[in-house]
Design a protein around this motif. Structure first.
Motif, mmCIF file in Angstrom:
data_model
loop_
_atom_site.group_PDB
_atom_site.id
_atom_site.type_symbol
_atom_site.label_atom_id
_atom_site.label_comp_id
_atom_site.label_asym_id
_atom_site.label_seq_id
_atom_site.Cartn_x
_atom_site.Cartn_y
_atom_site.Cartn_z
ATOM 1 N N HIS A 17 -23.516 16.881 -16.152
ATOM 2 C CA HIS A 17 -24.416 16.043 -16.940
ATOM 3 C C HIS A 17 -24.048 14.568 -16.813
ATOM 4 O O HIS A 17 -22.888 14.221 -16.604
ATOM 5 C CB HIS A 17 -24.364 16.452 -18.417
ATOM 6 N N VAL A 18 -25.070 13.727 -16.985
ATOM 7 C CA VAL A 18 -24.877 12.281 -16.976
ATOM 8 C C VAL A 18 -24.829 11.809 -18.429
ATOM 9 O O VAL A 18 -25.757 12.080 -19.198
ATOM 10 C CB VAL A 18 -26.029 11.574 -16.224
ATOM 11 N N ALA A 19 -23.755 11.145 -18.802
ATOM 12 C CA ALA A 19 -23.638 10.596 -20.154
ATOM 13 C C ALA A 19 -24.625 9.447 -20.310
ATOM 14 O O ALA A 19 -24.830 8.661 -19.381
ATOM 15 C CB ALA A 19 -22.211 10.110 -20.408
ATOM 16 N N VAL A 46 -22.412 5.961 -26.663
ATOM 17 C CA VAL A 46 -22.332 6.978 -25.618
ATOM 18 C C VAL A 46 -22.802 8.289 -26.223
ATOM 19 O O VAL A 46 -22.353 8.680 -27.300
ATOM 20 C CB VAL A 46 -20.884 7.132 -25.087
ATOM 21 N N LYS A 47 -23.729 8.931 -25.536
ATOM 22 C CA LYS A 47 -24.242 10.223 -25.996
ATOM 23 C C LYS A 47 -24.130 11.231 -24.861
ATOM 24 O O LYS A 47 -24.309 10.903 -23.696
ATOM 25 C CB LYS A 47 -25.689 10.099 -26.447
ATOM 26 N N TRP A 48 -23.809 12.454 -25.244
ATOM 27 C CA TRP A 48 -23.733 13.560 -24.302
ATOM 28 C C TRP A 48 -24.190 14.805 -25.038
ATOM 29 O O TRP A 48 -24.344 14.794 -26.261
ATOM 30 C CB TRP A 48 -22.318 13.712 -23.741
ATOM 31 N N ASP A 49 -24.398 15.870 -24.312
ATOM 32 C CA ASP A 49 -24.835 17.128 -24.909
ATOM 33 C C ASP A 49 -23.641 17.733 -25.642
ATOM 34 O O ASP A 49 -22.807 18.399 -25.032
ATOM 35 C CB ASP A 49 -25.354 18.061 -23.808
ATOM 36 N N VAL A 116 -16.498 12.164 -20.222
ATOM 37 C CA VAL A 116 -16.384 12.958 -21.444
ATOM 38 C C VAL A 116 -15.861 14.349 -21.089
ATOM 39 O O VAL A 116 -16.343 14.982 -20.147
ATOM 40 C CB VAL A 116 -17.748 13.097 -22.155
ATOM 41 N N TYR A 117 -14.878 14.797 -21.863
ATOM 42 C CA TYR A 117 -14.320 16.143 -21.738
ATOM 43 C C TYR A 117 -14.526 16.879 -23.051
ATOM 44 O O TYR A 117 -14.385 16.281 -24.127
ATOM 45 C CB TYR A 117 -12.806 16.094 -21.486
ATOM 46 N N GLY A 153 -9.575 20.593 -18.929
ATOM 47 C CA GLY A 153 -10.453 21.167 -17.921
ATOM 48 C C GLY A 153 -11.214 20.086 -17.175
ATOM 49 O O GLY A 153 -10.791 18.934 -17.105
ATOM 50 N N GLU A 154 -12.354 20.449 -16.634
ATOM 51 C CA GLU A 154 -13.174 19.496 -15.886
ATOM 52 C C GLU A 154 -14.051 18.705 -16.857
ATOM 53 O O GLU A 154 -14.422 19.202 -17.924
ATOM 54 C CB GLU A 154 -14.053 20.232 -14.867
ATOM 55 N N PRO A 155 -14.423 17.481 -16.491
ATOM 56 C CA PRO A 155 -15.299 16.696 -17.366
ATOM 57 C C PRO A 155 -16.672 17.351 -17.484
ATOM 58 O O PRO A 155 -17.161 17.962 -16.530
ATOM 59 C CB PRO A 155 -15.389 15.346 -16.662
ATOM 60 N N ILE A 156 -17.282 17.205 -18.650
ATOM 61 C CA ILE A 156 -18.612 17.781 -18.856
ATOM 62 C C ILE A 156 -19.718 16.770 -18.614
ATOM 63 O O ILE A 156 -20.864 17.131 -18.374
ATOM 64 C CB ILE A 156 -18.759 18.376 -20.270
#
Length: 178
Positions: A17-19, A46-49, A116-117, A153-156
């Protein structure tokens, strides 16, 4: 992100996903667009799912310090917040206060990567807290190493922009005591 070398310089993989990163006056970060230090001097939204009951880590880092040709301070992190509940950055634990972009004069474009993680749970960090008037402890950072240390883990989600010196940079350097 691969085209601009964010993968592999900062991340091992392109996040799914793109932040959504927005600075003052609606200035948006758009996967490598060019912004000025003046435009990014204040912290963005900053917004993310995000899941409301999960915790997240947010980092903004520059792999091109002092320049992309000679990145001897890779990475210089500009912002690091952990234990963010959902999308609420203001309720997270600030490790490094936000510092805007300050690429040195005549060093060309620098990449500024916002990552983001999703954390496996709440974490306790051993890193020293860094205020926004200090550059100490920001250089030679590795978000990959930090993620590994805290089992992130990996970035989301991620995004990035590019910037080069403008007349705001001396003001930022003064703020940082440089």
């Amino acid at each position: 992100m691969e085209k601009h070398g964010v993968v592999p310089d900062v991340l091992d993989i392109v996040p799914k996903h793109v932040a959504e990163v927005t600075y003052d006056k609606g200035v948006k970060v758009q996967l490598g667009n060019k912004l000025t230090p003046t435009q990014v001097k204040n912290p963005p939204t900053v917004k993310w799912d995000a899941e409301n009951d999960a915790f997240y880590t947010l980092c903004m880092t520059d792999p091109d310090a002092p320049s992309r040709k000679t990145p001897k301070f890779r990475e210089w992190h500009h912002w690091l917040v952990v234990n963010i509940p959902g999308n609420n950055i203001d309720k997270g634990d600030v490790i490094s206060d936000y510092v805007g972009s300050g690429p040195p004069k005549d060093t060309g474009l620098h990449r500024y990567v916002i990552i983001v993680y999703k954390q496996p749970g709440k974490i306790t960090c051993s890193e020293k807290k860094i205020p926004n008037n200090s550059g100490d402890g920001r250089g030679k950072f590795s978000i990959k190493g930090f993620a590994q240390k805290y089992n992130l883990g990996e970035p989301i989600s991620a995004n990035f922009y590019q910037a080069e010196w403008d007349d705001y940079v001396p003001t930022l350097y003064k703020q940082l005591g440089m």
